[in-house]
Design a protein around this motif. Sequence first.
Motif, PDB file in Angstrom:
ATOM      1  N   GLU A   1       0.842  -1.208   0.000  1.00  0.00           N
ATOM      2  CA  GLU A   1       0.000   0.000   0.000  1.00  0.00           C
ATOM      3  C   GLU A   1       0.875   1.255   0.000  1.00  0.00           C
ATOM      4  O   GLU A   1       0.633   2.196  -0.761  1.00  0.00           O
ATOM      5  CB  GLU A   1      -0.917  -0.010   1.229  1.00  0.00           C
ATOM      6  N   ILE A   2       1.895   1.251   0.852  1.00  0.00           N
ATOM      7  CA  ILE A   2       2.790   2.423   0.923  1.00  0.00           C
ATOM      8  C   ILE A   2       3.503   2.632  -0.416  1.00  0.00           C
ATOM      9  O   ILE A   2       3.663   3.765  -0.886  1.00  0.00           O
ATOM     10  CB  ILE A   2       3.827   2.257   2.063  1.00  0.00           C
ATOM     11  N   ILE A   3       3.904   1.530  -1.042  1.00  0.00           N
ATOM     12  CA  ILE A   3       4.561   1.602  -2.358  1.00  0.00           C
ATOM     13  C   ILE A   3       3.588   2.180  -3.397  1.00  0.00           C
ATOM     14  O   ILE A   3       3.962   3.019  -4.211  1.00  0.00           O
ATOM     15  CB  ILE A   3       5.061   0.194  -2.777  1.00  0.00           C
ATOM     16  N   ASP A   4       2.336   1.750  -3.352  1.00  0.00           N
ATOM     17  CA  ASP A   4       1.340   2.226  -4.322  1.00  0.00           C
ATOM     18  C   ASP A   4       0.998   3.707  -4.119  1.00  0.00           C
ATOM     19  O   ASP A   4       0.502   4.366  -5.035  1.00  0.00           O
ATOM     20  CB  ASP A   4       0.045   1.397  -4.210  1.00  0.00           C
ATOM     21  N   ILE A   5       1.226   4.191  -2.916  1.00  0.00           N
ATOM     22  CA  ILE A   5       0.889   5.587  -2.620  1.00  0.00           C
ATOM     23  C   ILE A   5       2.067   6.522  -2.906  1.00  0.00           C
ATOM     24  O   ILE A   5       1.906   7.554  -3.557  1.00  0.00           O
ATOM     25  CB  ILE A   5       0.481   5.736  -1.133  1.00  0.00           C
ATOM     26  N   ALA A   6       3.247   6.181  -2.418  1.00  0.00           N
ATOM     27  CA  ALA A   6       4.354   7.141  -2.371  1.00  0.00           C
ATOM     28  C   ALA A   6       4.821   7.603  -3.749  1.00  0.00           C
ATOM     29  O   ALA A   6       4.754   8.793  -4.064  1.00  0.00           O
ATOM     30  CB  ALA A   6       5.515   6.533  -1.580  1.00  0.00           C
ATOM     31  N   GLY A   7       5.305   6.679  -4.565  1.00  0.00           N
ATOM     32  CA  GLY A   7       5.812   7.049  -5.886  1.00  0.00           C
ATOM     33  C   GLY A   7       4.731   7.657  -6.774  1.00  0.00           C
ATOM     34  O   GLY A   7       4.855   8.803  -7.225  1.00  0.00           O
ATOM     35  N   PRO A   8       3.647   6.909  -7.016  1.00  0.00           N
ATOM     36  CA  PRO A   8       2.569   7.447  -7.848  1.00  0.00           C
ATOM     37  C   PRO A   8       1.972   8.744  -7.280  1.00  0.00           C
ATOM     38  O   PRO A   8       1.546   9.616  -8.037  1.00  0.00           O
ATOM     39  CB  PRO A   8       1.524   6.329  -7.844  1.00  0.00           C
ATOM     40  N   GLY A   9       1.957   8.873  -5.958  1.00  0.00           N
ATOM     41  CA  GLY A   9       1.416  10.085  -5.328  1.00  0.00           C
ATOM     42  C   GLY A   9       2.261  11.309  -5.632  1.00  0.00           C
ATOM     43  O   GLY A   9       1.743  12.368  -5.993  1.00  0.00           O
ATOM     44  N   ILE A  10       3.565  11.166  -5.494  1.00  0.00           N
ATOM     45  CA  ILE A  10       4.459  12.304  -5.759  1.00  0.00           C
ATOM     46  C   ILE A  10       4.508  12.599  -7.258  1.00  0.00           C
ATOM     47  O   ILE A  10       4.489  13.758  -7.675  1.00  0.00           O
ATOM     48  CB  ILE A  10       5.870  12.047  -5.177  1.00  0.00           C
TER      49      ILE A  10
END
Lengths: 169, 169
Positions: free
Chosen positions: A58-67
């Motif tokens: 979940e953190i991986i799916d949020i961090a990169g794509p989020g930034i």
Amino acid sequence: MTTTTTTETMPFVSTENFLNEWLGHRRLTRRVIEAFPEDKLFDYSIGGMRPFAEMMKEIIDIAGPGIRGIATDNWENASGFDQHSLNKEDRTKEGLLKLWDQSTEVIIAFWPEISEARFQEVVLAFGQYEGPVYSTILYFIDNEIHHRAQGTVYLRSLGIEPPAFWNRD
Amino acid sequence: MTTTTTTETMPFVSTENFLNEWLGHRRLTRRVIEAFPEDKLFDYSIGGMRPFAEMMKEIIDIAGPGIRGIATDNWENASGFDQHSLNKEDRTKEGLLKLWDQSTEVIIAFWPEISEARFQEVVLAFGQYEGPVYSTILYFIDNEIHHRAQGTVYLRSLGIEPPAFWNRD
């Protein structure tokens, strides 16, 4: 170089220093992933909660794509908080750490593309979550700290001492 | 009103908005304390970790005295990360919540006393921990999120659904 600002944007922390704080968290979280025995990473649970690998996905799916989304307004293929399971080929500690490191690289690459003004703008992150950019990014990191801490309880209950919380090197 | 700033202090978030983010966290953490059954707050543990009340006493000992210290450079009676047990009269959920609320009031009272420049200065927090003020304050909050998240695992393992992570109202 000088720029004009108002008291409303009186700084708590600069964007550069804040990125460094986050990268320190990411180094620590990476060590917590590493501390898990391979099998426990994918199947250990307390109280019906997800295995630690799924929380980290979940953190991986949020961090990169989020930034990337905040920097470019491109939210394509950004699933965000809609959780996805790990692909079969990523279901090893090595595979998960590889995704983690790629995610860190995306953050580092896109962070400088976020303009000063952008941090105070309102964004619809992942096409769903509305809020100021700074608050959205803080939420990404809060969520990382939150799930990492849950992982430390998993580790303690397995008799493993978690990596030191204060060490961000 | 305009002021001159350098790119070094390009703001990620203003001090006012950051305080509001923190106060949102404190409201959520308060609800996690409230969600514990009275006895479990003081005696429940996983993997040899401290009971949740003791973790929260650490946060109480850090937050108010920490912000007062940063604002005034007075670290008297500020025990900080050197953990202290709860006084007998505070060993109830009500007593703990009262300490929590007093701590929040101290933060709100002293925050405006911290000058803009101060956030970028180096401080020796509690006479022991050296770092930039913004980083020190982020650490206080990281620590709150971290222990709160450990408390949510305690709650889940007791069959209790924790308060929603996203709700900061």
